[in-house]
Scaffold this motif. Sequence first.
Motif, PDB file in Angstrom:
ATOM      1  N   UNK A 100       0.814  -1.228   0.000  1.00 23.16           N
ATOM      2  CA  UNK A 100       0.000   0.000   0.000  1.00 23.16           C
ATOM      3  C   UNK A 100       0.842   1.270   0.000  1.00 23.16           C
ATOM      4  N   UNK A 101       1.970   1.251   0.731  1.00 24.48           N
ATOM      5  CA  UNK A 101       2.823   2.439   0.774  1.00 24.48           C
ATOM      6  C   UNK A 101       3.452   2.709  -0.591  1.00 24.48           C
ATOM      7  N   UNK A 102       3.903   1.653  -1.243  1.00 26.05           N
ATOM      8  CA  UNK A 102       4.503   1.831  -2.560  1.00 26.05           C
ATOM      9  C   UNK A 102       3.455   2.206  -3.599  1.00 26.05           C
ATOM     10  N   UNK A 103       2.253   1.672  -3.443  1.00 23.15           N
ATOM     11  CA  UNK A 103       1.183   2.072  -4.345  1.00 23.15           C
ATOM     12  C   UNK A 103       0.909   3.560  -4.248  1.00 23.15           C
ATOM     13  N   UNK A 104       0.900   4.081  -3.019  1.00 24.16           N
ATOM     14  CA  UNK A 104       0.690   5.523  -2.842  1.00 24.16           C
ATOM     15  C   UNK A 104       1.856   6.317  -3.420  1.00 24.16           C
ATOM     16  N   UNK A 105       3.070   5.774  -3.268  1.00 29.29           N
ATOM     17  CA  UNK A 105       4.233   6.456  -3.833  1.00 29.29           C
ATOM     18  C   UNK A 105       4.141   6.519  -5.357  1.00 29.29           C
ATOM     19  N   UNK A 106       3.765   5.406  -5.975  1.00 25.49           N
ATOM     20  CA  UNK A 106       3.622   5.394  -7.432  1.00 25.49           C
ATOM     21  C   UNK A 106       2.571   6.407  -7.873  1.00 25.49           C
ATOM     22  N   UNK A 107       1.428   6.382  -7.197  1.00 26.87           N
ATOM     23  CA  UNK A 107       0.343   7.278  -7.586  1.00 26.87           C
ATOM     24  C   UNK A 107       0.690   8.743  -7.341  1.00 26.87           C
ATOM     25  N   UNK A 108       1.597   9.003  -6.409  1.00 30.58           N
ATOM     26  CA  UNK A 108       1.992  10.380  -6.096  1.00 30.58           C
ATOM     27  C   UNK A 108       3.086  10.897  -7.020  1.00 30.58           C
ATOM     28  N   UNK A 109       3.604  10.045  -7.888  1.00 28.25           N
ATOM     29  CA  UNK A 109       4.696  10.427  -8.783  1.00 28.25           C
ATOM     30  C   UNK A 109       4.140  10.975 -10.096  1.00 28.25           C
ATOM     31  N   UNK A 110       4.512  12.196 -10.492  1.00 32.67           N
ATOM     32  CA  UNK A 110       4.053  12.734 -11.785  1.00 32.67           C
ATOM     33  C   UNK A 110       4.513  11.830 -12.928  1.00 32.67           C
ATOM     34  N   UNK A 111       3.651  11.656 -13.921  1.00 36.29           N
ATOM     35  CA  UNK A 111       3.945  10.707 -15.004  1.00 36.29           C
ATOM     36  C   UNK A 111       3.044  11.027 -16.189  1.00 36.29           C
ATOM     37  N   UNK A 112       3.232  10.278 -17.261  1.00 34.63           N
ATOM     38  CA  UNK A 112       2.376  10.444 -18.426  1.00 34.63           C
ATOM     39  C   UNK A 112       2.443  11.830 -19.039  1.00 34.63           C
ATOM     40  N   UNK A 113       3.615  12.469 -18.979  1.00 35.18           N
ATOM     41  CA  UNK A 113       3.772  13.786 -19.575  1.00 35.18           C
ATOM     42  C   UNK A 113       3.382  14.939 -18.682  1.00 35.18           C
ATOM     43  N   UNK A 114       2.903  14.660 -17.455  1.00 31.79           N
ATOM     44  CA  UNK A 114       2.527  15.722 -16.522  1.00 31.79           C
ATOM     45  C   UNK A 114       3.684  16.019 -15.571  1.00 31.79           C
ATOM     46  N   UNK A 115       3.688  17.205 -15.025  1.00 31.50           N
ATOM     47  CA  UNK A 115       4.751  17.607 -14.107  1.00 31.50           C
ATOM     48  C   UNK A 115       4.181  17.853 -12.722  1.00 31.50           C
ATOM     49  N   UNK A 116       5.055  17.777 -11.738  1.00 32.28           N
ATOM     50  CA  UNK A 116       4.644  17.998 -10.357  1.00 32.28           C
ATOM     51  C   UNK A 116       5.791  17.666  -9.425  1.00 32.28           C
ATOM     52  N   UNK A 117       5.513  17.686  -8.135  1.00 33.73           N
ATOM     53  CA  UNK A 117       6.530  17.418  -7.119  1.00 33.73           C
ATOM     54  C   UNK A 117       6.588  15.917  -6.856  1.00 33.73           C
ATOM     55  N   UNK A 118       7.772  15.350  -6.947  1.00 34.24           N
ATOM     56  CA  UNK A 118       7.924  13.920  -6.692  1.00 34.24           C
ATOM     57  C   UNK A 118       7.843  13.653  -5.195  1.00 34.24           C
ATOM     58  N   UNK A 119       7.251  12.535  -4.797  1.00 40.47           N
ATOM     59  CA  UNK A 119       7.114  12.229  -3.368  1.00 40.47           C
ATOM     60  C   UNK A 119       8.427  11.744  -2.767  1.00 40.47           C
ATOM     61  N   UNK A 120       8.479  11.769  -1.453  1.00 43.71           N
ATOM     62  CA  UNK A 120       9.630  11.204  -0.759  1.00 43.71           C
ATOM     63  C   UNK A 120       9.613   9.688  -0.924  1.00 43.71           C
ATOM     64  N   UNK A 121      10.750   9.074  -1.249  1.00 46.26           N
ATOM     65  CA  UNK A 121      10.763   7.612  -1.443  1.00 46.26           C
ATOM     66  C   UNK A 121      10.334   6.874  -0.177  1.00 46.26           C
ATOM     67  N   UNK A 122       9.603   5.800  -0.368  1.00 42.39           N
ATOM     68  CA  UNK A 122       9.222   4.967   0.771  1.00 42.39           C
ATOM     69  C   UNK A 122      10.434   4.199   1.274  1.00 42.39           C
TER      70      UNK A 122
END
Length: 660
Positions: A381-403
Amino acid sequence: MTDTTTCAWRPFLLRWSGEWADCQPADETRSEEEEAARRARWLGFPPAPEHRIAAMEERLGKRMPPSYREFLKISDGWRHAGGFVSLLAGTADARWHNNESELADDFEGFLDEDADPQERWAAGIWRRGLQLDVESDITYVFLDPEDVDENGEWAVYTWASWRAEAPERYPSFFAFMRDMHREFHSLHAEARDGEPPFVNDTTRKLDAQLEAARLEALRGGWERAGEALDEAKAYGRPRAAGLRDQIRRLLGETYLVSFEHLVTDPRYAPELLPPLLAEHAAHSYRDDSLLKFSLRGADEDVMSLAYTTLAQVRDGTYRYAPGGAFGEAVARARELARWGDTDGAWQTLRNALPLWEPLGPDHLAPLAWVAEPLLAPLLTPERGRELLSTPRGGQTGVRPRPTAGLDPGNLAWLAEPGPGNDRASYRFVLVEGVEPEELPGRLAHGDGEGNEGGGGDGAVLSEPMTWWEARNRSLRGKREFSSYDDRPVMAVGRAGNGWSFAFDADPAPFDRRRFSSPAATASTGTRAVVVWSGLRADHEEALFHLSVAQDGAEQYAFTCEGGEVRRSGRIPPALDPVRFFGDAEDGAEAERSLLEAVAEEFTVSLPRHALTNGRLHTCTTRSWTRPPGEGETYTVIRAGLGTAPLAVGEWDADNGRDGG
C-alpha cells in the motif's frame, strides 16, 4: 447546521425535475399525471402550508426533522425518488410503520450473539420508523425518530428485499434525497434505445470535474482525483469507475475492481486485463465462463487476449512488457527481483515512472506488472501511494519522498517471529564470489561424505515461485520417504555484496549423528558458510549450528544442541559460542546476537521481503545427512500400490520387515 433551508431545496428539486423531464422519450405512453409532470418539468407537488405540516405533526405526535419539514414547504411529496420509489409521502401519507410488514421478528431473529449495536439498532426500525414510501418496488423508506443528530435531523433507513443487504442508513432526509438524485443519474447515464442523450448541466459539470481529476491523478494528486472520481462514479458517469479502479488497484484493493468499460477497450486491455485476471486466477472456484460476463462487450480479439493471458497468469509465465525506456526499466527490475533484491527492483521502477507512456488518455498508471509473478510482490500500500503520487504520463509535479525499503539489510530479522509465529527454525548456505545460478551445481551433488555424484534434477533451478509452492511441487507424485535422506528444496538469490544464498524455511529435524554440513562441497575455490538455527523450536532441543569452509575443506564449526556445545577448528573470537550461550541469555537473544555476528563477520544479509512474500528460484540440494553406516537401520515409507523390494538396512514400517 445542515444546509436544508428552502433556498437549498428549491434549486436542487427544480434541477432534478428538469433533468428527469428531458430524459423522457417523447413517444412513450404515460399517465396523465406523469405527462403533466413532464410538461411542467416538476416531479413534486404543491407546497404544504404551515398549518398542514402542523396538523401532520399533531397526528403523528412528533415534530418533523428540519430537512423533511423544509422539503414539505417546497413540495408536499415527490415522484420518482431514485429508481425504485415512485411516490414519496407528503403530509397526508407519512405514517408510523408499527411493524405492519411483520419483518421486525425476522430481522431480530437474524441477529446472533456477535451482532454489533448498529445491527441491533437497525433491526428495530420496523417498530419505530416513520414510513415515507407510498409506492415503490418493494423498497421501504423510514425516518427514525430515535436516531437524531445534534441538529435535530432524523436518520433515514431504506431496505429492499431484492438487495439482500442490511438497511442502509442516511444521516438526514436531505442526504437521502441527494443520494436518490445520484441513483437517478446512474440509472440514466447510458441512454437506452429510444431515449434522448442524457446531457444536462449536472453531467457537464461532472464530466469537466472528471477530466480535471484525470490530469490531477497524472500529476500525482491521486487523493484529490479520487474524491472527484468517486463523486462522478456515484452519478454513473462513464469512465469514472474505470479511472477510479486503476487508483484502487494500486492501493491494494481488489474487491469489485473491474475497470468497467475500459478493460474491454482494445487500447487498454493489454494493461488492465492482467490485474483483473490475476485476481480471477487467485480464486480457483470461479468458473472461467464467467469471464464472458465480466468482459461483456469485448470483441473477439480482446476475449482471445483474455484467455491467453489467464493461462499465462496461471502457469506463472506472464511477463509485463511495456515499450520504451520504462519497458527497459521493467526488465532490469525483474532481473533484480528474481534474485531477491526487491528493494532495488522497486527503486528501478520508481525512478523510471516519469518515462512511462500511457496507452491512451484514460490510462492513469502502469498496472499490468501487478500480475507478473516476480514483480507483483513489490507492491505494498505504501509503494502504491508512492507510485500514484509520482508525476507521469507527460505531466509535471513534485515527486514524493521515497518509501522506506522493506529489507533491513541484515540477518537479525530471522530471529523475529514470522507470520503466524512460524519461523522457529531455518537453515541457509552462503557462498562467496559465485552467482546464484551456480549454487545448484555446488549444492546438488555429493553423498555427504565428500564423494561426487548424485546430482540429479536438483542441479536445475526452478522457475521463480514461493518457497511453499516449490515445496508442494517437489512432493507432488513422490511415493518414497526415507528417514535418512534430507534433501531440502531451497530458495536461492543474492546475499549482499559478492555472496549468494540458498535458504530452507522449514528444515527437517536435526540429527547430530548423521548431520553432514554442505559447506565443504559448496566452498570449492571460495568460502561457504552454513547456518542451521532451531533455538526457538518448541518440539525439538534448542539448536544452533555454524560451519565455515574454504577451498573444499571445513575451517571451523560449532553446534550448540540441548545446552551442549561441540566445536572444531579455530573459531574467530567474534563467533566463539562462549559469547552467546551464557546462562543470562535465552534462545531468542542468543539467536539474534549470533546472526548479527555472522552478518558482520562476512558482510552478508538475506532479503526478508523476497523470502517471506516474493518468488525466487529454487533447487533441491544434496542430502544434509550422511548415508547410513553398516548395521544402521532407517525407515522408508512408500505410498501407492505394490511394494518394491527393500534395500539392505531398510525397515518397512507397515509390514514389519527389513531388507537383508
